[in-house]
Design a protein around this motif. Structure first.
Motif, PDB file in Angstrom:
ATOM      1  N   THR A  66      38.924  32.198  40.972  1.00 56.59           N
ATOM      2  CA  THR A  66      38.661  33.207  40.246  1.00 56.59           C
ATOM      3  C   THR A  66      39.508  34.377  40.898  1.00 56.59           C
ATOM      4  O   THR A  66      40.020  34.023  42.132  1.00 56.59           O
ATOM      5  CB  THR A  66      37.187  33.626  40.111  1.00 56.59           C
ATOM      6  OG1 THR A  66      36.741  33.343  41.418  1.00 56.59           O
ATOM      7  CG2 THR A  66      36.530  32.625  39.222  1.00 56.59           C
ATOM      8  N   ARG A 103      46.836  39.860  36.351  1.00 54.60           N
ATOM      9  CA  ARG A 103      48.197  39.363  35.535  1.00 54.60           C
ATOM     10  C   ARG A 103      49.019  38.725  36.584  1.00 54.60           C
ATOM     11  O   ARG A 103      49.471  37.233  36.384  1.00 54.60           O
ATOM     12  CB  ARG A 103      48.928  40.148  34.729  1.00 54.60           C
ATOM     13  CG  ARG A 103      47.972  40.118  33.543  1.00 54.60           C
ATOM     14  CD  ARG A 103      48.728  40.747  32.216  1.00 54.60           C
ATOM     15  NE  ARG A 103      47.880  41.491  31.144  1.00 54.60           N
ATOM     16  CZ  ARG A 103      47.898  42.530  31.102  1.00 54.60           C
ATOM     17  NH1 ARG A 103      48.388  43.408  31.632  1.00 54.60           N
ATOM     18  NH2 ARG A 103      46.939  42.814  29.970  1.00 54.60           N
ATOM     19  N   ALA A 130      47.115  35.779  38.092  1.00 58.84           N
ATOM     20  CA  ALA A 130      46.610  34.666  37.577  1.00 58.84           C
ATOM     21  C   ALA A 130      47.228  33.283  37.578  1.00 58.84           C
ATOM     22  O   ALA A 130      46.554  32.228  37.565  1.00 58.84           O
ATOM     23  CB  ALA A 130      46.668  35.289  35.867  1.00 58.84           C
ATOM     24  N   GLY A 163      44.521  29.401  32.181  1.00 54.43           N
ATOM     25  CA  GLY A 163      45.319  30.486  31.659  1.00 54.43           C
ATOM     26  C   GLY A 163      44.698  31.843  31.572  1.00 54.43           C
ATOM     27  O   GLY A 163      45.504  32.919  31.566  1.00 54.43           O
ATOM     28  N   ASN A 164      43.562  31.862  31.343  1.00 54.99           N
ATOM     29  CA  ASN A 164      42.775  33.224  31.254  1.00 54.99           C
ATOM     30  C   ASN A 164      41.716  33.265  32.394  1.00 54.99           C
ATOM     31  O   ASN A 164      40.427  33.173  31.862  1.00 54.99           O
ATOM     32  CB  ASN A 164      42.309  33.696  29.915  1.00 54.99           C
ATOM     33  CG  ASN A 164      42.217  35.253  29.825  1.00 54.99           C
ATOM     34  OD1 ASN A 164      42.756  35.738  30.361  1.00 54.99           O
ATOM     35  ND2 ASN A 164      41.466  35.338  28.330  1.00 54.99           N
ATOM     36  N   GLY A 201      43.372  43.137  27.386  1.00 54.44           N
ATOM     37  CA  GLY A 201      43.656  41.620  27.272  1.00 54.44           C
ATOM     38  C   GLY A 201      43.007  40.761  28.578  1.00 54.44           C
ATOM     39  O   GLY A 201      43.439  39.696  28.533  1.00 54.44           O
ATOM     40  N   LEU A 202      42.218  41.334  29.392  1.00 54.51           N
ATOM     41  CA  LEU A 202      41.743  40.577  30.355  1.00 54.51           C
ATOM     42  C   LEU A 202      40.506  39.905  29.876  1.00 54.51           C
ATOM     43  O   LEU A 202      39.995  40.596  28.876  1.00 54.51           O
ATOM     44  CB  LEU A 202      41.345  41.479  31.639  1.00 54.51           C
ATOM     45  CG  LEU A 202      42.483  42.028  32.485  1.00 54.51           C
ATOM     46  CD1 LEU A 202      42.054  42.403  33.799  1.00 54.51           C
ATOM     47  CD2 LEU A 202      43.591  41.196  32.614  1.00 54.51           C
TER      48      LEU A 202
END
Ligand SMILES: [Zn+2]
Length: 351
Positions: free
Chosen positions: A21, A66, A69, A75-76, A115-116
């Motif tokens: 994470t 980002r 990541a 992916g997210n 977009g997070l």
């Protein structure tokens, strides 16, 4: 103080398994982002200066997440963010005097708009630091303990019954604002006599300036180039390392103020251990013994209590980012469990 050594070694115990994470710790001057593996090792980190506007803050946190990541392999990935100020249950920031554009900032909602997510956990930075130390540092395995961070102010976090205390609204453990002098020095929080006005890292510089302006601590003044207004805490610690008696007396005076608050915390939660972090922990070798000596004997019933160990943070300035990443994982797991239960209920209904 360096946490990199402690972090590089895999730690067997810790939060549940899963993918790495991201944790982002937003400070007054810099932003530290890390990728944390479930075993507590840091897989990547990134530092950048803190922008001086609300939009800039959100954009910088989002771009840090980002860029990190891809290292997570997800992916997210879940993102945790530590912010300096009061963070409410919706993930909005309030009362953030050290962060331009921070007061009233809807951190969680803003980052999700950028977009997070779907998992973005936002907590107070000191709460993140104690979560980090509890998961992988000096508070590992602790049922009742506390951490204080001595820097610009004093941050704090409490562990009770094996959990980091968040409070009813997320505002727990603002230990720097416990009043130790009624009608004392004014504090940016609006009150007077708060502990952080006497025992923060900045307070040591205040004490140094006060001493030199009264003609004491010539060695401290010399280290500041002879200008009273340039005296900072590091000049006091340097002179103390050189054995200057006035500087050593200032360290002793400072340690006494730290002890006043620690004794209050000991009386309130009866901790197994106290962890000291923040900028001043870099001088732990100089500070901890005077702080221990000044604390000993102060709590109620000191004669029948066992001495509370006072130790330095193991994760150093990474503690906040590590804890933010731990919060991200915990919240993601809670979210999945909730969705699992809801999915189960829905399938029950369809029967
Ligand atoms: Zn205050």
């Amino acid at each position: 103080m360096s946490g990199s050594g402690a972090l590089s070694a895999p730690v067997p115990a810790g939060p549940a398994s899963g993918a790495p994470t991201i944790g982002v710790d937003v400070g007054g001057t810099k932003i530290l982002g890390i990728v944390l593996a479930p075993d507590g090792s840091v897989l990547a980190e990134q530092r950048s200066p803190t922008p001086r506007s609300a939009e800039g803050l959100l954009a910088a946190i989002a771009s840090t997440a980002r860029e990190l990541a891809p290292v997570t392999g997800v992916g997210n990935p879940p993102v945790g963010v530590g912010m300096p100020g009061l963070v409410d249950r919706t993930g909005s920031l309030h009362v953030a005097p050290n962060l331009i554009g921070g007061d009233g900032l809807e951190v969680r909602a803003g980052l999700m708009r950028l977009g997070l997510g779907p998992e973005v956990a936002v907590e107070n930075d000191a709460t993140c630091a104690v979560e980090g130390e509890h998961a992988f540092g000096a508070l590992r395995g602790t049922a009742v303990g506390c951490m204080i961070t001595l820097g610009t102010g004093i941050g704090g976090g409490l562990v009770v019954n094996g959990n980091v205390v968040l409070g009813a609204h997320g505002f727990a453990a603002e230990v720097g604002h416990m009043v130790v002098v009624e009608e004392g020095r004014p504090c940016p929080c609006g009150q007077r006599g708060c502990w952080e006005q006497y025992a923060s890292g900045n307070s040591l510089g205040d004490m140094g300036r006060e001493a030199v302006s009264r003609g004491r601590a010539a060695a401290v003044l010399a280290l500041a180039g002879g200008a009273v207004h340039l005296v900072r805490g590091e000049h006091v610690t340097s002179a103390a390392r050189d054995g200057d008696s006035d500087a050593l007396a200032l360290i002793g005076e400072y340690a006494t103020w730290v002890a006043v608050g620690l004794a209050n915390l000991i009386n309130i939660i009866d901790p197994e251990i106290i962890v000291v972090g923040g900028g001043l922990a870099a001088d732990a070798d100089l500070m901890l013994d005077p702080i221990r000596a000044a604390t000993s004997g102060r709590p109620e019933g000191a004669g029948i209590r066992s001495e509370v160990p006072i130790v330095v943070s193991e994760l150093g300035d990474s503690a906040g980012a590590v804890g933010a990443a731990v919060f991200a994982r915990t919240r993601a797991m809670e979210r999945r469990e909730t969705h699992g239960v809801l999915a189960g209920l829905r399938s029950d209904e369809s029967l």
